[in-house]
Design a protein around this motif. Structure first.
Motif, PDB file in Angstrom:
ATOM      1  N   LEU A   1       0.962  -1.184   0.068  1.00 27.60           N
ATOM      2  CA  LEU A   1      -0.018   0.003   0.058  1.00 27.60           C
ATOM      3  C   LEU A   1       0.918   1.166  -0.258  1.00 27.60           C
ATOM      4  N   SER A   2       1.953   1.219   0.509  1.00 29.60           N
ATOM      5  CA  SER A   2       2.911   2.695   0.615  1.00 29.60           C
ATOM      6  C   SER A   2       3.984   2.419   0.199  1.00 29.60           C
ATOM      7  N   MET A   3       4.448   1.578  -0.707  1.00 27.03           N
ATOM      8  CA  MET A   3       5.920   1.323  -1.152  1.00 27.03           C
ATOM      9  C   MET A   3       6.034   2.306  -2.311  1.00 27.03           C
ATOM     10  N   PRO A   4       7.067   2.986  -2.659  1.00 25.49           N
ATOM     11  CA  PRO A   4       7.272   3.965  -3.463  1.00 25.49           C
ATOM     12  C   PRO A   4       7.026   3.768  -4.818  1.00 25.49           C
ATOM     13  N   PHE A   5       6.867   2.549  -5.537  1.00 26.75           N
ATOM     14  CA  PHE A   5       6.511   2.486  -6.883  1.00 26.75           C
ATOM     15  C   PHE A   5       5.424   1.666  -6.886  1.00 26.75           C
ATOM     16  N   LEU A   6       5.265   0.334  -6.029  1.00 23.84           N
ATOM     17  CA  LEU A   6       3.945  -0.188  -6.238  1.00 23.84           C
ATOM     18  C   LEU A   6       2.662   0.250  -5.493  1.00 23.84           C
ATOM     19  N   GLY A   7       3.056   1.368  -4.790  1.00 27.19           N
ATOM     20  CA  GLY A   7       1.804   2.072  -3.991  1.00 27.19           C
ATOM     21  C   GLY A   7       1.196   3.090  -4.567  1.00 27.19           C
ATOM     22  N   GLN A   8       1.668   3.460  -6.038  1.00 29.40           N
ATOM     23  CA  GLN A   8       1.088   4.563  -6.672  1.00 29.40           C
ATOM     24  C   GLN A   8      -0.339   3.921  -7.403  1.00 29.40           C
ATOM     25  N   ILE A   9      -1.060   5.065  -7.604  1.00 33.26           N
ATOM     26  CA  ILE A   9      -2.422   5.086  -7.995  1.00 33.26           C
ATOM     27  C   ILE A   9      -2.437   4.266  -9.338  1.00 33.26           C
ATOM     28  N   GLU A  10      -1.301   4.296 -10.273  1.00 37.13           N
ATOM     29  CA  GLU A  10      -1.446   3.860 -11.500  1.00 37.13           C
ATOM     30  C   GLU A  10      -1.214   2.213 -11.530  1.00 37.13           C
ATOM     31  N   VAL A  11      -0.833   1.695 -10.474  1.00 38.58           N
ATOM     32  CA  VAL A  11      -0.595   0.364 -10.541  1.00 38.58           C
ATOM     33  C   VAL A  11      -1.880  -0.401 -10.116  1.00 38.58           C
ATOM     34  N   SER A  12      -2.296  -1.303 -10.791  1.00 33.97           N
ATOM     35  CA  SER A  12      -3.440  -2.213 -10.441  1.00 33.97           C
ATOM     36  C   SER A  12      -3.707  -2.580  -9.319  1.00 33.97           C
ATOM     37  N   PRO A  13      -4.939  -2.433  -8.598  1.00 34.58           N
ATOM     38  CA  PRO A  13      -5.052  -3.190  -7.335  1.00 34.58           C
ATOM     39  C   PRO A  13      -4.924  -4.848  -7.539  1.00 34.58           C
ATOM     40  N   ARG A  14      -5.324  -5.351  -8.581  1.00 34.02           N
ATOM     41  CA  ARG A  14      -5.302  -6.724  -8.757  1.00 34.02           C
ATOM     42  C   ARG A  14      -3.513  -7.233  -8.949  1.00 34.02           C
ATOM     43  N   PHE A  15      -3.092  -6.459  -9.674  1.00 28.64           N
ATOM     44  CA  PHE A  15      -1.534  -6.724  -9.661  1.00 28.64           C
ATOM     45  C   PHE A  15      -0.848  -6.669  -8.202  1.00 28.64           C
ATOM     46  N   ARG A  16      -1.198  -5.507  -7.398  1.00 28.13           N
ATOM     47  CA  ARG A  16      -0.616  -5.735  -6.092  1.00 28.13           C
ATOM     48  C   ARG A  16      -1.028  -6.805  -5.152  1.00 28.13           C
ATOM     49  N   VAL A  17      -2.285  -7.237  -5.292  1.00 27.81           N
ATOM     50  CA  VAL A  17      -2.750  -8.523  -4.457  1.00 27.81           C
ATOM     51  C   VAL A  17      -1.917  -9.553  -4.948  1.00 27.81           C
ATOM     52  N   LEU A  18      -2.009  -9.696  -6.275  1.00 31.72           N
ATOM     53  CA  LEU A  18      -1.188 -10.925  -6.683  1.00 31.72           C
ATOM     54  C   LEU A  18       0.245 -10.942  -6.453  1.00 31.72           C
ATOM     55  N   ALA A  19       1.087  -9.769  -6.388  1.00 33.15           N
ATOM     56  CA  ALA A  19       2.204  -9.807  -6.088  1.00 33.15           C
ATOM     57  C   ALA A  19       2.669 -10.025  -4.574  1.00 33.15           C
ATOM     58  N   ALA A  20       1.379  -9.548  -3.894  1.00 33.23           N
ATOM     59  CA  ALA A  20       1.506  -9.958  -2.241  1.00 33.23           C
ATOM     60  C   ALA A  20       1.446 -11.321  -2.113  1.00 33.23           C
TER      61      ALA A  20
END
Length: 88
Positions: free
Chosen positions: A25-44
């Motif tokens: 949620l707060s990482m410098p590059f992955l926490g940006q609004i441009e990154v898809s929430p689906r990608f963030r969950v799958l990466a997590a």
């Protein structure tokens, strides 16, 4: 599968997943609004699957109550969030 074995495997994964989600949620590059929430969950999920075997999980009680599990997961979310903020 016995309930204790499932809890012994699921609870450490869930706590690691909570910390990684907080970090995402707060990482410098992955926490940006441009990154898809689906990608963030799958990466997590991928990071959690990779990290769980490498971490010692000796202090986790597999029969903890729902209240203590909620408190532990909230703590892990906050810790992950603040670690990500330090990186930002």
């Amino acid at each position: 599968m016995p309930k204790n074995l499932f809890a012994a495997e699921f609870i450490p994964f869930f706590l690691v997943f909570c910390r990684v989600i907080g970090l995402m949620l707060s990482m410098p590059f992955l926490g940006q609004i441009e990154v898809s929430p689906r990608f963030r969950v799958l990466a997590a999920l991928a990071f959690a699957f990779l990290l769980v075997p490498a971490l010692p999980m000796g202090a986790i009680d597999p029969m903890m109550s729902y209240v203590s599990l909620g408190a532990c997961s909230a703590r892990e979310l906050f810790v992950g969030y603040f670690v990500g903020l330090v990186g930002r």
